[in-house]
Write a protein that holds these residues in place. Sequence first.
Motif, mmCIF file in Angstrom:
data_model
loop_
_atom_site.group_PDB
_atom_site.id
_atom_site.type_symbol
_atom_site.label_atom_id
_atom_site.label_comp_id
_atom_site.label_asym_id
_atom_site.label_seq_id
_atom_site.Cartn_x
_atom_site.Cartn_y
_atom_site.Cartn_z
ATOM 1 N N LEU A 1 -9.879 -21.800 -26.334
ATOM 2 C CA LEU A 1 -10.643 -20.666 -25.827
ATOM 3 C C LEU A 1 -10.330 -20.394 -24.368
ATOM 4 O O LEU A 1 -10.245 -19.241 -23.945
ATOM 5 C CB LEU A 1 -12.139 -20.917 -26.022
ATOM 6 C CG LEU A 1 -12.641 -20.908 -27.458
ATOM 7 C CD1 LEU A 1 -14.109 -21.292 -27.501
ATOM 8 C CD2 LEU A 1 -12.418 -19.556 -28.103
ATOM 9 N N GLU A 2 -10.152 -21.458 -23.584
ATOM 10 C CA GLU A 2 -9.843 -21.290 -22.160
ATOM 11 C C GLU A 2 -8.498 -20.600 -21.964
ATOM 12 O O GLU A 2 -8.362 -19.696 -21.135
ATOM 13 C CB GLU A 2 -9.821 -22.653 -21.467
ATOM 14 C CG GLU A 2 -9.414 -22.593 -20.017
ATOM 15 C CD GLU A 2 -9.230 -23.950 -19.393
ATOM 16 O OE1 GLU A 2 -8.719 -24.001 -18.276
ATOM 17 O OE2 GLU A 2 -9.594 -24.976 -20.021
ATOM 18 N N VAL B 1 -8.798 -16.954 -24.925
ATOM 19 C CA VAL B 1 -9.896 -15.985 -25.007
ATOM 20 C C VAL B 1 -10.558 -15.765 -23.646
ATOM 21 O O VAL B 1 -10.786 -14.619 -23.242
ATOM 22 C CB VAL B 1 -10.942 -16.448 -26.038
ATOM 23 C CG1 VAL B 1 -12.118 -15.491 -26.102
ATOM 24 C CG2 VAL B 1 -10.291 -16.590 -27.401
ATOM 25 N N PHE B 2 -10.869 -16.843 -22.935
ATOM 26 C CA PHE B 2 -11.651 -16.720 -21.706
ATOM 27 C C PHE B 2 -10.883 -16.036 -20.578
ATOM 28 O O PHE B 2 -11.483 -15.509 -19.657
ATOM 29 C CB PHE B 2 -12.149 -18.083 -21.231
ATOM 30 C CG PHE B 2 -13.177 -18.700 -22.135
ATOM 31 C CD1 PHE B 2 -13.970 -17.929 -22.958
ATOM 32 C CD2 PHE B 2 -13.347 -20.068 -22.162
ATOM 33 C CE1 PHE B 2 -14.909 -18.491 -23.786
ATOM 34 C CE2 PHE B 2 -14.290 -20.651 -22.986
ATOM 35 C CZ PHE B 2 -15.077 -19.851 -23.807
ATOM 36 N N LYS B 3 -9.551 -16.028 -20.631
ATOM 37 C CA LYS B 3 -8.766 -15.341 -19.604
ATOM 38 C C LYS B 3 -8.960 -13.831 -19.684
ATOM 39 O O LYS B 3 -8.869 -13.138 -18.675
ATOM 40 C CB LYS B 3 -7.281 -15.662 -19.761
ATOM 41 C CG LYS B 3 -6.899 -17.009 -19.238
ATOM 42 C CD LYS B 3 -5.392 -17.157 -19.318
ATOM 43 C CE LYS B 3 -4.971 -18.471 -18.699
ATOM 44 N NZ LYS B 3 -3.519 -18.651 -18.731
ATOM 45 N N GLN B 4 -9.218 -13.340 -20.869
ATOM 46 C CA GLN B 4 -9.305 -11.907 -21.076
ATOM 47 C C GLN B 4 -10.729 -11.379 -21.014
ATOM 48 O O GLN B 4 -10.937 -10.175 -21.106
ATOM 49 C CB GLN B 4 -8.698 -11.557 -22.433
ATOM 50 C CG GLN B 4 -7.256 -11.991 -22.550
ATOM 51 C CD GLN B 4 -6.773 -11.964 -23.983
ATOM 52 O OE1 GLN B 4 -7.513 -11.631 -24.885
ATOM 53 N NE2 GLN B 4 -5.515 -12.321 -24.181
ATOM 54 N N THR B 5 -11.698 -12.231 -20.862
ATOM 55 C CA THR B 5 -13.080 -11.792 -20.859
ATOM 56 C C THR B 5 -13.608 -11.680 -19.439
ATOM 57 O O THR B 5 -13.188 -12.407 -18.550
ATOM 58 C CB THR B 5 -13.967 -12.745 -21.688
ATOM 59 O OG1 THR B 5 -15.293 -12.216 -21.727
ATOM 60 C CG2 THR B 5 -14.023 -14.128 -21.076
ATOM 61 N N ALA B 6 -14.534 -10.778 -19.264
ATOM 62 C CA ALA B 6 -15.188 -10.631 -17.964
ATOM 63 C C ALA B 6 -16.569 -11.268 -17.998
ATOM 64 O O ALA B 6 -17.327 -11.170 -17.043
ATOM 65 C CB ALA B 6 -15.296 -9.157 -17.602
ATOM 66 N N SER B 7 -16.884 -11.927 -19.080
ATOM 67 C CA SER B 7 -18.200 -12.527 -19.261
ATOM 68 C C SER B 7 -18.385 -13.739 -18.351
ATOM 69 O O SER B 7 -17.466 -14.529 -18.141
ATOM 70 C CB SER B 7 -18.363 -12.953 -20.722
ATOM 71 O OG SER B 7 -19.481 -13.787 -20.869
ATOM 72 N N ASN B 8 -19.581 -13.868 -17.805
ATOM 73 C CA ASN B 8 -19.894 -15.049 -16.995
ATOM 74 C C ASN B 8 -19.929 -16.303 -17.847
ATOM 75 O O ASN B 8 -19.605 -17.379 -17.366
ATOM 76 C CB ASN B 8 -21.232 -14.869 -16.277
ATOM 77 C CG ASN B 8 -21.131 -13.887 -15.138
ATOM 78 O OD1 ASN B 8 -20.051 -13.667 -14.597
ATOM 79 N ND2 ASN B 8 -22.246 -13.282 -14.779
ATOM 80 N N GLY C 1 -17.993 -16.983 -20.384
ATOM 81 C CA GLY C 1 -16.612 -17.413 -20.562
ATOM 82 C C GLY C 1 -16.082 -18.147 -19.353
ATOM 83 O O GLY C 1 -15.391 -19.151 -19.468
ATOM 84 N N HIS C 2 -16.412 -17.664 -18.169
ATOM 85 C CA HIS C 2 -15.949 -18.304 -16.946
ATOM 86 C C HIS C 2 -16.694 -19.607 -16.656
ATOM 87 O O HIS C 2 -16.217 -20.437 -15.893
ATOM 88 C CB HIS C 2 -16.066 -17.350 -15.765
ATOM 89 C CG HIS C 2 -15.131 -16.190 -15.866
ATOM 90 N ND1 HIS C 2 -13.763 -16.327 -15.761
ATOM 91 C CD2 HIS C 2 -15.357 -14.878 -16.104
ATOM 92 C CE1 HIS C 2 -13.193 -15.157 -15.903
ATOM 93 N NE2 HIS C 2 -14.138 -14.250 -16.131
#
Length: 117
Positions: free
Chosen positions: A23-24, A27-34, A36-37
Motif C-alpha cells: 500500500l505504501e 496506493v498511498f503515494k497517489q492519495t492525498a488522504s491524511n 494514507g500518509h
Amino acid sequence: VNGNDAMKSVMAGFALGGLLKYLELEVFKQTASNLGHFFVPYANQGLLIWAFTMLVLAILLLNHPMGNNANLVAELTFSSKNKKMTEYLGTRWFNHVLLWWGITFVILIVLVVLFSM
C-alpha cells in the motif's frame, strides 16, 4: 499459548507488514488522504503491526481450549492450578512488574518516535 498459535500470530504480522509495504509503494503515494500518509512512516507501521500481532495472539489464546490442570505446575507465571497469578508480581510499587513493563513500553515508544523523525 502454544507454538502453533504464536507462529500464526507472527505470520499474520508478516502478512500485514507486506500489505502495508504494498500500500505504501503503490496506493498511498497517489492519495492525498491524511490516513494514507499516516501509515507511510516506518514507526507507525511497526506499531500497527505490533498491535495487530498482539491482538491476533490474544484472540488465538482465547479460542484455544484450556489444557488439563493436572499437567500444570504452580511455578508457571499464569498458572490456573493454584490461582497464584498475582503472587509474584511485586509487593511494593517500585518492584511491581507492571511498573517496569510500563516504563519499558514508554521508552520503546519514545525511541520509535525519536528515530523515525
